[in-house]
Design a protein around this motif. Structure first.
Motif: not given
Length: 255
Positions: A119-144
């Motif tokens: 949870n500390v070292n891996l899981r949050h990375q996935f869920f953070a990426a999941q959470a920002v996806h819609s914002q980045m898509k709306a902005a026309g792209g992004g970088a993780i």
């Protein structure tokens, strides 16, 4: 920082950093702020986070949005990312930095410890990426930028769960890069070597360890958080616009 690159594409870009109050994360926050980015960060260390935000504000750079968040709480992490989007604008850069490399013996690992470390070292990375996806898509792209480690490439002992999690980060990066690429979102991993944070120096650096490190590295200098932060800046900026699904090692030539 004046002797290093300035990235015009990072000015006013909204950046979210996990584990941004201390160590590598704090340096990442400082470097993005110095580029004129609008930075939000989340960390469980409230006092350190407030101090960092105050120091940055004192430099005249845009003050970061400091949020207290235990990243093991996925709901809290999702809300922190949503808040950053509401207050600063759509998140265009995510730096999944948070982690914990406490040493542990194989015989001492329980199922509960395994789950907590993942949870500390891996899981949050996935869920953070999941959470920002819609914002980045709306902005026309992004970088993780996902923070990995060279420990699994070295085959180090004494921290098998951490090593497993950090190896998995590289796999996660490749999968997300493929799934998000059609939306103009790039995903890369940074794999640091032994970085001289205050924590690393206090807990593990001694004369014998330093001699061994210098023997292993091609470059006979210590690596500091700012060195990692400058690599993260490049991967977030438009200068690296065609870099995705890659592992970038910064270890002085140790692996």
């Amino acid at each position: 920082m004046s002797g290093f690159a300035t990235y015009p594409s990072l000015r006013d870009r909204v950046v979210f950093v996990t584990g941004g109050a201390t160590g590598i994360g704090a340096s990442v926050v400082e470097h993005f702020a110095a580029q004129g980015a609008r930075v939000a960060f989340a960390d469980v260390a409230a006092e350190a986070g407030q101090g960092l935000a105050a120091r940055i504000a004192g430099t005249g750079a845009p003050p970061p949005l400091a949020m207290v968040c235990d990243l093991r709480n996925v709901g809290g992490l999702q809300e922190a990312i949503a808040r950053a989007g509401r207050e600063l604008g759509p998140v265009q850069v995510l730096v999944n930095n948070a982690g914990n490399d406490d040493r542990h013996a194989v015989a001492d690992v329980t199922p509960a410890y395994w789950d907590e470390r993942m949870n500390v070292n891996l899981r949050h990375q996935f869920f953070a990426a999941q959470a920002v996806h819609s914002q980045m898509k709306a902005a026309g792209g992004g970088a993780i930028v996902n923070m990995g480690s060279i420990v699994w490439k070295l085959g180090m002992g004494g921290l098998p769960v951490y090593s497993a999690a950090k190896a998995a980060v590289c796999g996660l990066t490749r999968a997300l890069a493929r799934d998000f690429g059609g939306d103009g979102i790039r995903v890369n991993t940074v794999l640091p070597g032994w970085i001289m944070t205050e924590r690393q120096i206090a807990l593990w650096l001694d004369e014998a360890g330093e001699r061994a490190l210098m023997a292993d590295q091609c470059l006979k200098e210590k690596i500091y958080p700012a060195d990692v932060a400058r690599l993260v800046l490049f991967l977030a900026a438009d200068d690296s616009r065609m870099c995705t699904s890659q592992d970038f090692i910064i270890d002085g030539g140790r692996v």
